[in-house]
Design a protein around this motif. Structure first.
Motif, PDB file in Angstrom:
ATOM      1  N   UNK A 104       0.841  -1.202   0.000  1.00 38.39           N
ATOM      2  CA  UNK A 104       0.000   0.000   0.000  1.00 38.39           C
ATOM      3  C   UNK A 104       0.876   1.251   0.000  1.00 38.39           C
ATOM      4  N   UNK A 105       1.913   1.254   0.826  1.00 41.02           N
ATOM      5  CA  UNK A 105       2.803   2.416   0.926  1.00 41.02           C
ATOM      6  C   UNK A 105       3.494   2.701  -0.408  1.00 41.02           C
ATOM      7  N   UNK A 106       3.920   1.660  -1.075  1.00 39.46           N
ATOM      8  CA  UNK A 106       4.656   1.821  -2.334  1.00 39.46           C
ATOM      9  C   UNK A 106       3.754   1.849  -3.567  1.00 39.46           C
ATOM     10  N   UNK A 107       2.478   1.536  -3.401  1.00 40.89           N
ATOM     11  CA  UNK A 107       1.484   1.418  -4.477  1.00 40.89           C
ATOM     12  C   UNK A 107       1.637   0.103  -5.246  1.00 40.89           C
ATOM     13  N   UNK A 108       2.788  -0.513  -5.214  1.00 40.83           N
ATOM     14  CA  UNK A 108       3.051  -1.821  -5.822  1.00 40.83           C
ATOM     15  C   UNK A 108       4.438  -2.246  -5.348  1.00 40.83           C
ATOM     16  N   UNK A 109       4.707  -3.530  -5.350  1.00 40.16           N
ATOM     17  CA  UNK A 109       6.002  -4.022  -4.881  1.00 40.16           C
ATOM     18  C   UNK A 109       6.454  -5.222  -5.682  1.00 40.16           C
ATOM     19  N   UNK A 110       7.758  -5.345  -5.770  1.00 40.45           N
ATOM     20  CA  UNK A 110       8.381  -6.536  -6.332  1.00 40.45           C
ATOM     21  C   UNK A 110       8.861  -7.360  -5.148  1.00 40.45           C
ATOM     22  N   UNK A 111       8.722  -8.651  -5.249  1.00 37.63           N
ATOM     23  CA  UNK A 111       9.039  -9.549  -4.142  1.00 37.63           C
ATOM     24  C   UNK A 111      10.408  -9.253  -3.529  1.00 37.63           C
ATOM     25  N   UNK A 112      11.423  -9.010  -4.343  1.00 40.40           N
ATOM     26  CA  UNK A 112      12.766  -8.709  -3.833  1.00 40.40           C
ATOM     27  C   UNK A 112      12.797  -7.469  -2.954  1.00 40.40           C
ATOM     28  N   UNK A 113      11.994  -6.466  -3.302  1.00 40.69           N
ATOM     29  CA  UNK A 113      11.902  -5.255  -2.482  1.00 40.69           C
ATOM     30  C   UNK A 113      11.324  -5.581  -1.108  1.00 40.69           C
ATOM     31  N   UNK A 148       1.655  -9.046 -11.578  1.00 43.48           N
ATOM     32  CA  UNK A 148       1.964  -9.054 -13.002  1.00 43.48           C
ATOM     33  C   UNK A 148       3.433  -9.383 -13.166  1.00 43.48           C
ATOM     34  N   UNK A 149       3.742 -10.162 -14.194  1.00 42.62           N
ATOM     35  CA  UNK A 149       5.122 -10.558 -14.449  1.00 42.62           C
ATOM     36  C   UNK A 149       5.770  -9.519 -15.342  1.00 42.62           C
ATOM     37  N   UNK A 150       6.926  -9.021 -14.901  1.00 43.45           N
ATOM     38  CA  UNK A 150       7.697  -8.036 -15.657  1.00 43.45           C
ATOM     39  C   UNK A 150       9.121  -8.578 -15.755  1.00 43.45           C
ATOM     40  N   UNK A 151       9.384  -9.344 -16.810  1.00 37.97           N
ATOM     41  CA  UNK A 151      10.679  -9.999 -16.932  1.00 37.97           C
ATOM     42  C   UNK A 151      10.821 -11.050 -15.844  1.00 37.97           C
ATOM     43  N   UNK A 152      11.945 -11.031 -15.119  1.00 37.93           N
ATOM     44  CA  UNK A 152      12.148 -12.039 -14.069  1.00 37.93           C
ATOM     45  C   UNK A 152      11.422 -11.705 -12.762  1.00 37.93           C
ATOM     46  N   UNK A 153      10.861 -10.521 -12.661  1.00 39.07           N
ATOM     47  CA  UNK A 153      10.240 -10.084 -11.404  1.00 39.07           C
ATOM     48  C   UNK A 153       8.719 -10.105 -11.509  1.00 39.07           C
ATOM     49  N   UNK A 154       8.077 -10.318 -10.360  1.00 40.34           N
ATOM     50  CA  UNK A 154       6.626 -10.243 -10.272  1.00 40.34           C
ATOM     51  C   UNK A 154       6.291  -9.024  -9.414  1.00 40.34           C
ATOM     52  N   UNK A 155       5.483  -8.137  -9.981  1.00 45.59           N
ATOM     53  CA  UNK A 155       5.078  -6.920  -9.277  1.00 45.59           C
ATOM     54  C   UNK A 155       3.691  -7.143  -8.696  1.00 45.59           C
ATOM     55  N   UNK A 156       3.549  -6.910  -7.398  1.00 42.89           N
ATOM     56  CA  UNK A 156       2.285  -7.132  -6.713  1.00 42.89           C
ATOM     57  C   UNK A 156       1.617  -5.822  -6.357  1.00 42.89           C
ATOM     58  N   UNK A 157       0.285  -5.830  -6.410  1.00 48.09           N
ATOM     59  CA  UNK A 157      -0.493  -4.681  -5.964  1.00 48.09           C
ATOM     60  C   UNK A 157      -1.781  -5.188  -5.318  1.00 48.09           C
ATOM     61  N   UNK A 158      -2.465  -4.296  -4.638  1.00 51.89           N
ATOM     62  CA  UNK A 158      -3.718  -4.635  -3.976  1.00 51.89           C
ATOM     63  C   UNK A 158      -4.811  -4.846  -5.015  1.00 51.89           C
TER      64      UNK A 158
END
Length: 120
Positions: free
Chosen positions: A47-56, A84-94
């Motif tokens: 929520x704070x970041x609006x979206x996150x990648x698992x590594x973050x 959503x998958x963006x290359x090797x990373x998955x970006x998560x959002x609410x």
């Protein structure tokens, strides 16, 4: 109190969840997914970041990659987050639809008046 007998055809059982409405089961699933402090921390970070990648999240929460992935999977399975998958990373959002349903249900649930002067 009398035992409640359910009438089912011989040999036909019922799971406990079948005794409750779809909405009650869905809300219970949300509550179960929210029942771990790491998942609350993950949601707060997203929520704070609006979206996150698992590594973050791994860096921010100081948890193992496998642990964060496990919690993200639990949140995603019940629909609280989406990814959503963006290359090797998955970006998560609410997931806004699920979030609104949780907010509305628990807001209404906890706003109920409890003025019962005859209780214990």
């Amino acid at each position: 109190m009398k035992n409640r007998k359910l009438n089912y055809p011989c040999g036909m059982g019922v799971t406990k969840t079948e005794l409750f409405s779809k909405k009650q089961n869905r809300i219970a699933s949300y509550a179960k997914a929210l029942g771990h402090p790491a998942r609350i921390a993950i949601l707060e970070a997203i929520i704070k970041r609006k979206a996150c990648i698992c590594g973050d999240l791994v860096e921010e929460l100081n948890l193992a990659q496998a642990t964060v992935s496990q919690h993200l999977k639990a949140l995603k399975e019940v629909g609280i987050i989406k990814g959503t998958i963006d290359g090797p990373a998955v970006c998560y959002c609410i997931n806004e639809k699920s979030w609104g349903e949780i907010r509305d249900y628990f807001g209404h649930f906890f706003a109920q008046n409890l003025e019962n002067k005859n209780c214990c």
